[in-house]
Scaffold this motif. Structure first.
Motif, PDB file in Angstrom:
ATOM      1  N   LEU A  11      18.134   3.227  -8.373  1.00 38.94           N
ATOM      2  CA  LEU A  11      17.621   1.873  -8.595  1.00 38.94           C
ATOM      3  C   LEU A  11      16.376   1.902  -9.475  1.00 38.94           C
ATOM      4  O   LEU A  11      16.243   1.113 -10.411  1.00 38.94           O
ATOM      5  CB  LEU A  11      17.292   1.225  -7.244  1.00 38.94           C
ATOM      6  N   ASN A  16       6.039   6.538  -6.171  1.00 38.72           N
ATOM      7  CA  ASN A  16       5.681   5.413  -5.309  1.00 38.72           C
ATOM      8  C   ASN A  16       6.863   4.451  -5.177  1.00 38.72           C
ATOM      9  O   ASN A  16       7.194   3.986  -4.075  1.00 38.72           O
ATOM     10  CB  ASN A  16       4.489   4.699  -5.945  1.00 38.72           C
ATOM     11  N   MET A  17       7.511   4.153  -6.280  1.00 37.60           N
ATOM     12  CA  MET A  17       8.630   3.207  -6.265  1.00 37.60           C
ATOM     13  C   MET A  17       9.841   3.795  -5.549  1.00 37.60           C
ATOM     14  O   MET A  17      10.536   3.085  -4.811  1.00 37.60           O
ATOM     15  CB  MET A  17       8.992   2.786  -7.690  1.00 37.60           C
ATOM     16  N   GLY A  71       8.830   3.823  -1.769  1.00 37.89           N
ATOM     17  CA  GLY A  71       8.751   2.460  -1.245  1.00 37.89           C
ATOM     18  C   GLY A  71      10.097   1.783  -1.195  1.00 37.89           C
ATOM     19  O   GLY A  71      10.442   1.093  -0.232  1.00 37.89           O
ATOM     20  N   SER A  72      10.885   1.989  -2.247  1.00 45.17           N
ATOM     21  CA  SER A  72      12.204   1.373  -2.308  1.00 45.17           C
ATOM     22  C   SER A  72      13.107   1.930  -1.212  1.00 45.17           C
ATOM     23  O   SER A  72      13.837   1.195  -0.548  1.00 45.17           O
ATOM     24  CB  SER A  72      12.812   1.628  -3.691  1.00 45.17           C
ATOM     25  N   THR A 103      11.922   0.559   2.211  1.00 44.76           N
ATOM     26  CA  THR A 103      12.244  -0.861   2.342  1.00 44.76           C
ATOM     27  C   THR A 103      13.717  -1.056   2.668  1.00 44.76           C
ATOM     28  O   THR A 103      14.075  -1.884   3.503  1.00 44.76           O
ATOM     29  CB  THR A 103      11.882  -1.622   1.046  1.00 44.76           C
ATOM     30  N   GLN A 104      14.582  -0.266   2.023  1.00 50.22           N
ATOM     31  CA  GLN A 104      16.016  -0.415   2.258  1.00 50.22           C
ATOM     32  C   GLN A 104      16.444   0.249   3.564  1.00 50.22           C
ATOM     33  O   GLN A 104      17.308  -0.252   4.267  1.00 50.22           O
ATOM     34  CB  GLN A 104      16.809   0.192   1.091  1.00 50.22           C
ATOM     35  N   ARG A 122      14.115  -1.821   6.754  1.00 48.79           N
ATOM     36  CA  ARG A 122      13.592  -3.059   6.181  1.00 48.79           C
ATOM     37  C   ARG A 122      12.676  -3.835   7.118  1.00 48.79           C
ATOM     38  O   ARG A 122      11.786  -4.535   6.661  1.00 48.79           O
ATOM     39  CB  ARG A 122      14.753  -3.947   5.737  1.00 48.79           C
ATOM     40  N   SER A 123      12.905  -3.721   8.424  1.00 46.66           N
ATOM     41  CA  SER A 123      12.113  -4.531   9.334  1.00 46.66           C
ATOM     42  C   SER A 123      10.737  -3.933   9.609  1.00 46.66           C
ATOM     43  O   SER A 123       9.880  -4.601  10.187  1.00 46.66           O
ATOM     44  CB  SER A 123      12.872  -4.697  10.654  1.00 46.66           C
ATOM     45  N   GLU A 124      10.526  -2.690   9.214  1.00 45.79           N
ATOM     46  CA  GLU A 124       9.301  -2.001   9.617  1.00 45.79           C
ATOM     47  C   GLU A 124       8.306  -1.842   8.481  1.00 45.79           C
ATOM     48  O   GLU A 124       8.671  -1.744   7.322  1.00 45.79           O
ATOM     49  CB  GLU A 124       9.649  -0.606  10.164  1.00 45.79           C
ATOM     50  N   ARG A 125       7.059  -1.768   8.879  1.00 41.67           N
ATOM     51  CA  ARG A 125       6.017  -1.560   7.890  1.00 41.67           C
ATOM     52  C   ARG A 125       5.664  -0.083   7.825  1.00 41.67           C
ATOM     53  O   ARG A 125       5.573   0.590   8.853  1.00 41.67           O
ATOM     54  CB  ARG A 125       4.793  -2.371   8.301  1.00 41.67           C
ATOM     55  N   PHE A 126       5.447   0.412   6.626  1.00 36.92           N
ATOM     56  CA  PHE A 126       4.977   1.782   6.415  1.00 36.92           C
ATOM     57  C   PHE A 126       3.761   1.741   5.503  1.00 36.92           C
ATOM     58  O   PHE A 126       3.650   0.874   4.634  1.00 36.92           O
ATOM     59  CB  PHE A 126       6.068   2.647   5.763  1.00 36.92           C
ATOM     60  N   ASP A 127       2.857   2.663   5.730  1.00 38.10           N
ATOM     61  CA  ASP A 127       1.701   2.793   4.862  1.00 38.10           C
ATOM     62  C   ASP A 127       1.894   4.033   3.997  1.00 38.10           C
ATOM     63  O   ASP A 127       2.164   5.120   4.507  1.00 38.10           O
ATOM     64  CB  ASP A 127       0.414   2.929   5.695  1.00 38.10           C
ATOM     65  N   LEU A 128       1.759   3.852   2.703  1.00 37.40           N
ATOM     66  CA  LEU A 128       1.928   4.954   1.762  1.00 37.40           C
ATOM     67  C   LEU A 128       0.574   5.419   1.255  1.00 37.40           C
ATOM     68  O   LEU A 128      -0.317   4.598   1.016  1.00 37.40           O
ATOM     69  CB  LEU A 128       2.773   4.508   0.563  1.00 37.40           C
TER      70      LEU A 128
END
Lengths: 124, 184
Positions: free
Chosen positions: B34, B118-119, B122-123, B126-127, B130-136
């Motif tokens: 992607l 990073n992308m 993060g991508s 997210t996929q 999707r429901s959870e938050r992560f710190d990078l």
């Protein structure tokens, strides 16, 4: 009337890309200010009252995008600012964090250039 | 897709069932594709270790770069991307739309490779969750003299691909906790 925007991202290359895409979109963009983090963005907003839109990343050092948007939301003088998030983090949890911060659009990276164009079309 | 089982699961604190996660690796492969397509207008073609080894043998001791991003959330880990330095320069040209005569600066190439990792990270997160938050964390960029570096320790999965005919290796390391799998 040209719209002045503030682009906030800790990646200089990403800021360059967003500027380039905004220019190529043929939207009437005026001045494009840049900041590498939320603190710099607030300094620019304090100095320049001609900004109409803020495009911001979330994960940044010093002050992140969520903190920046909270600060913007806390001040009436910035109520007019159109707020757009551009971030690799598109999780539901992160989106929920910014739900009450009057975000116009949440773009996930990687984004296609047309996405920036389409966002600009909503307010320019 | 090539999976490299961790050699020391216990030290990694990773449950035995976590070694070799095809679902996670497919997600990383999807994220890489992607990002390659959306940001660099190119394809990430799956390759195998043999192809990587062939390329290294043919091109000799070219410098490589390792770009790493760590993440923390319901599970912690890291994504490392190993690629030849020359590909980083090519990707910057595609990403930033540089024309002839616009020689990229080292700082720009470094910045772009960090954004690339990073992308991808993060991508994928997210996929995959999707429901959870992560710190990078901000990406780290290491320049290496020659050849692909050894894989990181405690690897949960490896994805090999070729971008513009140049090999790229993405490794996923899971350090703490366990992803429950693809979630809506």
């Amino acid at each position: 009337m040209p719209v002045n925007v503030l682009i906030v991202d800790d990646s200089a290359v990403m800021r360059t890309l967003i500027k380039r895409v905004a220019t190529l979109s043929e939207a009437p963009i005026g001045i494009m200010y840049e900041a590498a983090n939320g603190r710099e963005a607030l300094d620019i907003l304090e100095q320049h009252d001609d900004i109409q839109a803020v495009f911001t990343d979330i994960t940044m050092p010093v002050m992140n995008g969520t903190e920046l948007l909270r600060e913007i939301a806390s001040q009436n003088r910035w109520d007019h600012l159109v707020r757009v998030i551009i971030s690799t983090d598109g999780s539901a949890a992160r989106r929920a964090e910014v739900e009450d911060l009057d975000v116009r659009m949440y773009l996930e990276k990687p984004f296609r250039p047309e996405a920036i164009r389409d966002v600009l079309a909503t307010f320019v | 897709m090539s999976l490299q089982p961790s050699s020391d699961v216990t030290r990694a604190g990773v449950a035995a069932g976590l070694v070799g996660r095809p679902d996670a690796c497919e997600g990383v492969r999807g994220a890489l594709a992607l990002v390659a397509e959306s940001s660099f207008f190119t394809m990430a073609e799956p390759i195998d270790q043999h192809r990587l080894d062939e390329w290294v043998a043919e091109t000799g001791a070219v410098p490589w770069v390792r770009v790493g991003v760590t993440f923390a959330g319901s599970f912690d880990g890291a994504i490392d991307i190993d690629l030849p330095e020359m590909l980083g320069t090519r990707l910057l040209t595609a990403f930033a739309g540089m024309g002839d005569g616009e020689g990229p600066q080292d700082s720009q190439v470094r910045d772009m490779m960090g954004e690339f990792a990073n992308m991808v990270c993060g991508s994928w997160l997210t996929q995959f969750c999707r429901s959870e938050r992560f710190d990078l964390t901000p990406p780290s960029v290491q320049y290496l003299k020659a050849g692909p570096p050894p894989q990181p320790r405690h690897v949960a999965g490896t994805v090999l691909a070729a971008i513009e005919g140049v090999p790229v290796r993405v490794t996923l390391t899971l350090l703490k906790g366990e992803p429950a799998g693809v979630r809506a």
